[in-house]
Write an enzyme that holds these catalytic residues in place. Structure first.
Site, PDB file in Angstrom:
ATOM      1  N   GLY A  53      31.096  51.696  36.719  1.00  0.00           N
ATOM      2  CA  GLY A  53      31.920  51.158  35.619  1.00  0.00           C
ATOM      3  C   GLY A  53      32.257  49.684  35.770  1.00  0.00           C
ATOM      4  O   GLY A  53      33.162  49.184  35.118  1.00  0.00           O
ATOM      5  N   GLU A  59      29.147  45.464  32.257  1.00  0.00           N
ATOM      6  CA  GLU A  59      29.355  45.581  30.817  1.00  0.00           C
ATOM      7  C   GLU A  59      28.368  46.631  30.290  1.00  0.00           C
ATOM      8  O   GLU A  59      27.363  46.927  30.941  1.00  0.00           O
ATOM      9  CB  GLU A  59      29.073  44.238  30.122  1.00  0.00           C
ATOM     10  CG  GLU A  59      29.940  43.086  30.620  1.00  0.00           C
ATOM     11  CD  GLU A  59      31.426  43.291  30.340  1.00  0.00           C
ATOM     12  OE1 GLU A  59      31.797  43.559  29.192  1.00  0.00           O
ATOM     13  OE2 GLU A  59      32.224  43.195  31.290  1.00  0.00           O
ATOM     14  N   ILE A 111      43.464  40.383  38.897  1.00  0.00           N
ATOM     15  CA  ILE A 111      43.909  39.160  39.590  1.00  0.00           C
ATOM     16  C   ILE A 111      44.742  38.273  38.653  1.00  0.00           C
ATOM     17  O   ILE A 111      44.289  37.942  37.558  1.00  0.00           O
ATOM     18  CB  ILE A 111      42.689  38.378  40.123  1.00  0.00           C
ATOM     19  CG1 ILE A 111      41.932  39.240  41.137  1.00  0.00           C
ATOM     20  CG2 ILE A 111      43.124  37.069  40.756  1.00  0.00           C
ATOM     21  CD1 ILE A 111      40.650  38.623  41.644  1.00  0.00           C
ATOM     22  N   LYS A 149      34.822  33.413  31.736  1.00  0.00           N
ATOM     23  CA  LYS A 149      36.078  33.395  32.510  1.00  0.00           C
ATOM     24  C   LYS A 149      36.442  31.958  32.888  1.00  0.00           C
ATOM     25  O   LYS A 149      37.614  31.580  32.874  1.00  0.00           O
ATOM     26  CB  LYS A 149      35.941  34.305  33.735  1.00  0.00           C
ATOM     27  CG  LYS A 149      35.861  35.784  33.326  1.00  0.00           C
ATOM     28  CD  LYS A 149      35.368  36.687  34.437  1.00  0.00           C
ATOM     29  CE  LYS A 149      35.291  38.137  33.965  1.00  0.00           C
ATOM     30  NZ  LYS A 149      34.506  39.003  34.854  1.00  0.00           N
TER      31      LYS A 149
HETATM   32  N1  HSE Z   1      31.592  43.223  33.869  1.00  0.00           N
HETATM   33  C1  HSE Z   1      32.720  42.520  34.352  1.00  0.00           C
HETATM   34  C2  HSE Z   1      32.548  42.302  35.857  1.00  0.00           C
HETATM   35  C3  HSE Z   1      33.966  43.305  34.063  1.00  0.00           C
HETATM   36  O1  HSE Z   1      31.627  42.897  36.446  1.00  0.00           O
HETATM   37  O2  HSE Z   1      33.292  41.522  36.446  1.00  0.00           O
HETATM   38  C4  HSE Z   1      35.260  42.573  34.319  1.00  0.00           C
HETATM   39  O3  HSE Z   1      35.359  41.397  33.583  1.00  0.00           O
END
Ligand code: HSE
Length: 388
Positions: free
Chosen positions: A168, A171, A117, A186
């Protein structure tokens, strides 16, 4: 432009794949983990990249150590730097900016917030001609996947987390995802770009560790679902607020339509109104696509998305912009504690010695303080702001 890449995992490999056949970039070296060198373009030694003739280094290793040391050495060696590493930018973004400015090199980090994004680059553009009232949204794919799965498929928290790991999204250690800290990092990046402030104290973070099937049952009866939301903004007095917390939102709300691992990043400009960006918030090619956008911007002459006056600051979550009512699930005998601090507007239901209630209006800071006090008596408390 000659480029070297630090990391060949989920995101690093995606960047490498996307650069094949790109006429603007030539890959010099790719740093891989010890024992994982399988091709000539790979190296297991950072020194090979430190001393190579790349003009730009892209970092996709994650973590602060040794990423910060590598980033500093690369910039001091005369290389521009692009990263998808939110922990690095949330911790050392200001140091790296100052170092890049001093060495006349570029520093961009779009992929560190929101996967594919383009929220940071758009905020960087928007703030030049508009005032940003607030920014944030659903910024973590793992927790959104878990909340959506518990709601729409009625599966348990642990099962949903295992699926998010296998896909995936999470983290390597999902603690930061679940606790809300990944979303908070973020928000820190968004705040740096929108307000020139990296809020590194007094912010409030509540994750989804205590959410239960019972909360979804109650939410469903109210025509609502639950999402994890982060936000920062400026109060009327010009003070910054910044927080992350679960939110109870109506099924007809935008946020309820954000499903699976999808993110929705938003900002409200004084003139533009609310702008929403929805898309893949995690994963190999979505995240790599945002890195490629930064690389292209740098190739075309952009060096920074931060202003050199960007500073550390604290958040003040006691302003009227931070006021709201909350859904709280707690042990029935703890109701007097809640009553004494913020008042209870409505009791929704009672089951197995627990009550679900709606509070009277209270600020974010006060609600997080009350929850901390309640948890000293019983850890199993869940709260979510009711979206207005
Ligand atoms: N672990 C993070 C998430 C990865 O699930 O958004 C992307 O920042």
């Amino acid at each position: 432009m000659k480029v070297s890449i630090l990391g060949h995992g989920v995101v690093g490999k995606g960047v490498w794949d996307m650069l094949q056949g790109n006429p603007n970039f030539e890959v010099v070296n790719v740093l891989v983990k010890k024992g994982e060198k399988t091709a000539d373009f790979m190296t297991e030694s950072f020194d090979d990249i430190w001393h190579d003739d790349s003009e730009l280094v892209v970092e996709c290793m994650g973590g602060v150590v040794p990423a910060y040391e590598f980033a500093s050495k690369c910039i001091e060696a005369g290389k521009s730097f692009i990263t998808s590493n939110k922990a690095l930018v949330a911790t050392h973004g200001i140091d790296l900016l100052n170092l890049a400015v001093k060495n006349n090199k570029g520093f961009l980090f779009s992929a560190a917030c929101g996967g594919a994004i383009p929220i940071l680059q758009n905020l960087h553009l928007a703030r030049k001609s508009d005032s940003i009232i607030w920014a944030g949204g659903i910024l973590n794919g793992t927790t959104n996947f878990i909340l959506d799965s518990m709601d729409s498929r009625a599966i348990g928290f642990d099962e949903a987390l295992s699926e998010a790991k296998a896909l995936g999204y999470a983290e390597f250690d999902p603690t930061a995802d679940i606790s809300g800290m990944d979303t908070m990092r973020k928000i820190m990046l968004i705040s740096m770009v929108a307000y020139d402030v990296l809020p590194n104290s007094d912010y409030n973070v509540e994750g989804i560790q205590t959410v239960s099937a019972f909360d979804f049952e109650v939410a469903k009866k109210m025509g609502c679902t639950i999402r994890l939301v982060g936000r920062c903004g400026l109060s009327d007095s010009g003070r910054l607020y910044a927080y992350v917390q679960p939110m109870l939102c109506s099924r007809s709300d935008f946020y309820a339509g954000v499903c699976s691992n999808i993110n929705m990043a938003q900002y409200e400009g004084k003139n533009s109104g609310v702008m929403s960006f929805m898309g893949q918030g995690a994963g190999r090619y979505p995240t790599a696509s945002n890195i490629l956008r930064d690389m292209t911007s740098m190739y075309e002459g952009q060096s920074h998305m931060l202003k050199s006056k960007c500073l550390f600051g604290f958040a003040n979550n006691s302003s009227k912009e931070c006021e709201g009512v909350y859904y709280v699930r707690l042990k029935s005998d703890l109701i007097p504690v809640l009553e004494s601090h913020c008042g209870v507007d409505k009791v929704l239901c009672e089951k197995d010695g627990k009550k679900c209630v709606i509070t009277k209006p209270v600020t974010v800071k006060a609600m997080h303080d009350i929850a901390a006090e309640l948890r000293r008596k019983d850890a199993d408390v869940f709260f979510a702001q009711v979206k207005g």
